[in-house]
Scaffold this motif. Structure first.
Motif, short mmCIF file in Angstrom:
data_model
loop_
_atom_site.label_atom_id
_atom_site.label_comp_id
_atom_site.label_asym_id
_atom_site.label_seq_id
_atom_site.Cartn_x
_atom_site.Cartn_y
_atom_site.Cartn_z
N VAL A 121 0.86 -1.19 0.00
CA VAL A 121 0.00 0.00 0.00
C VAL A 121 0.90 1.24 0.00
N ARG A 122 2.21 1.03 0.16
CA ARG A 122 3.22 2.11 0.06
C ARG A 122 4.25 1.73 -1.01
N PRO A 123 3.83 1.56 -2.29
CA PRO A 123 4.79 1.10 -3.31
C PRO A 123 5.98 2.05 -3.50
N GLU A 124 5.87 3.25 -2.96
CA GLU A 124 6.97 4.20 -3.12
C GLU A 124 8.24 3.73 -2.43
N PHE A 125 8.13 2.72 -1.58
CA PHE A 125 9.35 2.22 -0.92
C PHE A 125 10.33 1.66 -1.94
N LEU A 126 9.79 1.28 -3.12
CA LEU A 126 10.67 0.75 -4.16
C LEU A 126 11.60 1.83 -4.72
N ASP A 127 11.22 3.10 -4.54
CA ASP A 127 12.11 4.18 -4.96
C ASP A 127 13.35 4.23 -4.06
N LYS A 147 0.41 -6.42 -9.29
CA LYS A 147 -0.05 -6.40 -10.69
C LYS A 147 1.16 -6.17 -11.60
N ASP A 148 0.90 -6.08 -12.91
CA ASP A 148 1.98 -6.00 -13.90
C ASP A 148 2.99 -4.90 -13.61
N GLY A 149 2.52 -3.71 -13.27
CA GLY A 149 3.43 -2.58 -13.05
C GLY A 149 4.45 -2.89 -11.96
N LEU A 150 3.95 -3.41 -10.85
CA LEU A 150 4.83 -3.72 -9.72
C LEU A 150 5.79 -4.86 -10.05
N LYS A 155 11.26 -6.82 -11.26
CA LYS A 155 12.20 -7.49 -12.17
C LYS A 155 13.51 -6.72 -12.23
N LYS A 156 13.43 -5.38 -12.04
CA LYS A 156 14.65 -4.54 -12.08
C LYS A 156 15.36 -4.56 -10.72
N GLN A 157 14.67 -5.03 -9.69
CA GLN A 157 15.24 -5.01 -8.33
C GLN A 157 15.26 -6.44 -7.75
N ARG A 158 16.20 -7.24 -8.20
CA ARG A 158 16.23 -8.65 -7.79
C ARG A 158 16.46 -8.80 -6.29
N ILE A 189 1.07 -15.27 -8.28
CA ILE A 189 2.14 -16.28 -8.35
C ILE A 189 2.47 -16.60 -9.81
N ASP A 190 1.43 -16.77 -10.63
CA ASP A 190 1.66 -17.07 -12.06
C ASP A 190 2.39 -15.91 -12.73
N ARG A 191 2.04 -14.69 -12.35
CA ARG A 191 2.68 -13.50 -12.93
C ARG A 191 4.18 -13.47 -12.57
N LEU A 192 4.48 -13.76 -11.31
CA LEU A 192 5.88 -13.75 -10.86
C LEU A 192 6.67 -14.84 -11.59
N GLU A 193 6.04 -16.00 -11.76
CA GLU A 193 6.75 -17.10 -12.44
C GLU A 193 6.98 -16.75 -13.91
N ASP A 194 5.94 -16.17 -14.54
CA ASP A 194 6.07 -15.78 -15.96
C ASP A 194 7.23 -14.80 -16.14
N GLN A 195 7.42 -13.94 -15.16
CA GLN A 195 8.48 -12.92 -15.24
C GLN A 195 9.85 -13.48 -14.85
#
Ligand code: SF4
Length: 365
Positions: A121-127, A147-150, A155-158, A189-195
């Motif tokens: 709920v605070r996605p800004e922590f990824l900054d 979701k897709d955006g997150l 994917k850029k922050q392993r 889970i499927d989205r994470l695996e696909d990525q």
């Protein structure tokens, strides 16, 4: 009983072992393999940095559990975050968390577990996490906002690793977390695996669900979906009248051999929290192995022990770690060596609270 400081060497060795094991699970994914080989080397460097501070008299735990918010988009039964019945606390700003992350990296902290409430709920922590690749950030999430955006950003922050909370298959998960949650979680889970992302699950073990959550059908269903880390959290009866949900002594005693058996059978890593702390001389809270930082910056011995005398909103992490309260808890550690699993701080909460009021010097202003 290992009550001296040798437990530090042992705990560091176990952290290395977990990362070594994670490397083995990535043999078929070259980019992840490369990342975790680097990470394993960074863990050793961080341990040396902690030793440097230890020699200066500052005890730095390898792990921080950072609850960045009390807010959540779910109302699960037996929620720890809500079990303390306190008003949602004011939240540290993203900039203040960035300073805490920077100070933690400088002190040799290895892992910052992001929790809540629901951290996304605070996605800004990824900054902020983006700027500290030397730290590992497992994010304990209910998965509904993944979701897709997150996932594209992850994917850029392993070094930011989603750990999804799940209670079993559909019925068990929806029963505790709400109707429809399991279906959305499976999509995440499927989205994470696909990525091709490295991710794990967090499972609250109770007397009733122990065999299903550790059983082949459930474990295989997740491993086949790309899950590489299983974090089994033993239920702690924070909520009144839930002692009958706590694991039996047989179940607790069997956790370590069970983890080894699962590891020998599946391409995944199995961790128990708190698990068997006997080798470490008992509870690792209060900075021995980890500390908890609340959304308002309060530095607490553990998420299950909401007591503190220092706060990173007002002082540096190093100064906060020099908490007199935490030092007293470590000094009185013989009270926390009963390692029958479950939370010893919670079991001894009256004594823990009494330490806070038995101050020799005024609390930090
Ligand atoms: S998702 Fe977590 S924090 Fe939110 S209500 Fe459920 S258990 Fe509590």
């Amino acid at each position: 009983m290992n009550t001296g400081t040798d437990y530090i060497t042992l705990f560091n060795a176990d952290i290395d072992m977990v990362f070594g094991d994670i490397v083995k699970t990535c043999f078929r994914q070259p980019s992840l393999l490369k990342f975790f080989v680097q990470t394993a080397a960074r863990q050793k460097k961080a341990a040396r940095l902690r030793q440097h501070w230890e020699e200066k008299g500052v005890h730095v735990p390898p792990l921080i559990i950072a609850s960045i918010t009390d807010r959540c988009n779910l109302k699960c039964s037996h929620c720890y975050a809500r079990a303390h019945n306190r008003e949602p606390r004011p939240e540290l700003t993203g900039d203040r968390w960035a300073e805490v992350f920077s100070q933690a990296a400088g002190l040799g902290v290895s892992i910052i577990m992001l929790a809540g409430g629901e951290p996304f709920v605070r996605p800004e922590f990824l900054d902020n996490t983006r700027n500290y690749p030397e730290l590992i950030f497992p994010v304990f999430t209910n998965g509904l906002l993944l979701k897709d955006g997150l996932t594209a950003e992850l994917k850029k922050q392993r070094h930011v690793i989603p750990i999804l909370s799940i209670e079993g298959f559909e019925q068990a998960t929806d029963e505790r977390r709400g109707g429809g949650v399991y279906r959305v979680l499976r999509q995440a889970i499927d989205r994470l695996e696909d990525q091709g992302l490295f991710f794990g699950v967090s499972l609250t073990l109770t007397r009733a669900n122990f065999s299903s959550l550790t059983g082949d059908e459930f474990v295989r269903s997740l491993v086949d979906s790309g899950c590489r880390v299983f974090i089994y959290v033993e239920y702690t009866p924070i909520e009144d009248n839930t002692a009958d949900m706590v694991l039996t002594s047989e179940q607790k005693a069997g956790i370590d051999s069970l983890r080894r058996r699962l590891r020998s059978r599946y391409n995944a890593v199995f961790v128990a929290f708190p698990g068997d702390e006997t080798p470490y001389g008992g509870c690792l809270a209060a900075g021995r192995g980890f500390i908890h930082i609340g959304p308002d910056g309060s530095l607490e011995p553990c998420p299950f022990a909401p007591f503190s005398d220092t706060n990173v909103a007002k002082m540096s992490l190093r100064d906060a770690l020099e908490s007199e309260f935490l030092a007293k808890l470590r000094e009185g550690h013989d009270k926390l060596t009963e390692t029958e699993g479950g939370c010893e701080l919670w079991a001894n909460r009256e004594w823990v609270a009494s330490l806070l009021h038995r101050k020799t010097k005024p609390p930090a202003s």
